[in-house]
Design an enzyme around this catalytic site. Structure first.
Site, PDB file in Angstrom:
ATOM      1  N   ASN A  13       0.854  -1.262   0.064  1.00 55.38           N
ATOM      2  CA  ASN A  13      -0.010  -0.035   0.031  1.00 55.38           C
ATOM      3  C   ASN A  13       0.931   1.310   0.042  1.00 55.38           C
ATOM      4  OD1 ASN A  13      -2.607  -1.188  -0.170  1.00 55.38           O
ATOM      5  ND2 ASN A  13      -2.447  -1.201   2.236  1.00 55.38           N
ATOM      6  N   ASP A  34       9.551  -6.605  -4.702  1.00 56.90           N
ATOM      7  CA  ASP A  34       8.753  -7.104  -3.503  1.00 56.90           C
ATOM      8  C   ASP A  34       9.107  -8.514  -3.654  1.00 56.90           C
ATOM      9  OD1 ASP A  34       6.590  -7.972  -1.766  1.00 56.90           O
ATOM     10  OD2 ASP A  34       5.872  -5.998  -2.094  1.00 56.90           O
ATOM     11  N   ARG A  89       0.438  -2.836  10.870  1.00 61.71           N
ATOM     12  CA  ARG A  89      -0.245  -3.187  11.971  1.00 61.71           C
ATOM     13  C   ARG A  89      -1.348  -3.303  11.993  1.00 61.71           C
ATOM     14  NH1 ARG A  89      -0.459   1.346  16.302  1.00 61.71           N
ATOM     15  NH2 ARG A  89      -0.494   2.863  14.754  1.00 61.71           N
ATOM     16  N   ASN A 102       9.286  -7.476  11.703  1.00 61.04           N
ATOM     17  CA  ASN A 102       9.831  -6.451  10.544  1.00 61.04           C
ATOM     18  C   ASN A 102      11.025  -6.245  11.102  1.00 61.04           C
ATOM     19  OD1 ASN A 102       7.350  -6.344   9.337  1.00 61.04           O
ATOM     20  ND2 ASN A 102       6.777  -4.168  10.320  1.00 61.04           N
ATOM     21  N   VAL A 125      10.546   3.344   6.288  1.00 62.95           N
ATOM     22  CA  VAL A 125       9.162   3.936   6.741  1.00 62.95           C
ATOM     23  C   VAL A 125       8.366   2.671   7.473  1.00 62.95           C
ATOM     24  CG1 VAL A 125       6.813   4.203   5.493  1.00 62.95           C
ATOM     25  CG2 VAL A 125       8.846   4.898   4.245  1.00 62.95           C
ATOM     26  N   HIS A 182       8.251   7.902  16.970  1.00 64.91           N
ATOM     27  CA  HIS A 182       6.926   8.053  16.042  1.00 64.91           C
ATOM     28  C   HIS A 182       5.531   7.966  16.905  1.00 64.91           C
ATOM     29  CE1 HIS A 182       4.380   7.748  12.626  1.00 64.91           C
ATOM     30  NE2 HIS A 182       4.613   6.422  12.607  1.00 64.91           N
TER      31      HIS A 182
END
Ligand code: APR
Length: 326
Positions: A13, A34, A89, A102, A125, A182
């Protein structure tokens, strides 16, 4: 003149939306990377997404080339690499829960970037952001100015959006800054927030400003609750703000997760060692070209110290899971 080459690792996304924005702004050519679907190895999602995006060109009037690949060697010569690889998440899941999954993904991606794009500026990110950018820096061994995390640009965008909604004014006229980790860990700075220079606290009661801060803090969670997965438009917009500053060497001042030691008492809170936390950075072709420091008041520094200590805990968890990181 050669166009910038921008690789996006993770064509999901956020990655897909980043690719679209890069093309729309003609910031450079895009390589979407990917991995194959385990259950459908015959498909090639990044190539399909790249093809779909490329066909927007005649309508949107861009000439950026967009390609999709499973091969990391295709990122060779990248000027910028955006890393969105990882799992997003799920409802009820904290960013910390994501660390074990991750960090493994980001570690393997970092090894590939080190091999194939050793001169790139890397924007991480993937969440939990402050730990993932640390993993990227450790594994690539890149100088700290070439490894940065996207968080502040998004958090500030959320903060400004909610203030503009509250005031009924254009988002363009809100100036504001947030520091620290964050999301939940951000350090609000109403003292430095204004509407074209008019202090925000002259325009709104402190509780209303605080409500906007609080909403920005959990802005990601609010979207997760509504959509069942994490946000992508605003995270991508924040990332592209950084990419544009790099490829156009704009020297923009953007809050990014950058490596700090003496700045903002980071080393003082972390046994003399540095950490990646959100701080105002001058962003240009070399990545983080400068960290801008300023005097915080007592409340702000206290809140920054708490944020630093949460990032420190997150790094400790990551190190425990991946002791070879050092
Ligand atoms: N190499 C390349 N891509 C990978 C790898 C890998 N080793 N591992 C996973 N991916 C890919 C997935 O196949 C998926 O297509 O990363 C992509 C992630 O996309 P989404 O699942 O759509 O997640 P997205 O919403 O884009 O979020 C990505 O950013 O903000 C953070 O919390 C968020 O960590 C998450 C990341």
């Amino acid at each position: 003149m050669r166009r910038a080459k921008i690789s996006v690792i993770g064509a999901g996304n956020i990655g897909g939306e980043c690719a679209r924005s890069i093309a729309m702004k003609e910031l450079g050519d895009v390589v979407l990377v990917d991995i194959p679907f385990k259950d459908k190895p015959e498909l090639h999602m990044p190539r399909g997404k790249a093809l779909d995006l490329a066909c927007c060109g005649p309508v949107e009037k861009f000439d950026s080339r967009i390609t999709g690949t499973f091969e990391y060697k295709d990122i060779e010569g990248s000027d910028v690499v955006i890393v969105t690889a990882g799992v997003p998440r799920k409802p009820g899941q904290s960013r910390d829960d994501l660390v074990s999954i991750n960090a493994g993904i980001v570690k393997s991606v970092a090894q590939q970037i080190k091999q194939y794009a050793p001169n790139a500026v890397v924007i991480v990110v993937s969440n939990p952001l402050d730990a993932m950018v640390y993993v990227m820096w450790k594994v690539t061994g890149f100088p700290a100015n070439r490894v940065m995390g996207q968080a502040g640009a998004l958090d500030v965008a959320r903060y400004k959006t909610f203030l503009a909604m509250e005031l009924g004014v254009s988002v363009e006229d809100i100036q504001g800054l947030l520091l620290g980790g964050h999301g939940d860990d951000m350090v609000p700075l109403p003292r430095l927030t204004s509407v074209n220079g008019i202090p925000i606290l002259d325009l709104l009661p402190a509780e209303k400003v605080q409500a906007c801060v609080d909403r920005a803090k959990v802005g990601g969670g609010e979207v997760v609750k509504l959509m069942g997965t994490s946000a992508w438009y605003a995270p991508s917009a924040g990332t592209i703000e950084m990419v544009e500053a790099i490829v156009r060497d704009k020297k923009r001042v953007i809050p990014c997760a950058a490596y700090c030691d003496k700045e903002f008492n980071v080393a003082g809170m972390n046994e003399g060692k540095g950490l990646f936390v959100g701080v105002p950075c001058v962003v240009g072709s070399k990545g983080v070209e400068k960290i801008i420091t300023f005097k915080m008041d007592e409340t702000e520094q206290k809140s920054m110290n708490e944020s630093i200590s949460h990032v420190k805990d997150l790094i400790a968890v990551t190190r425990k899971l991946f002791p070879d990181l050092g």
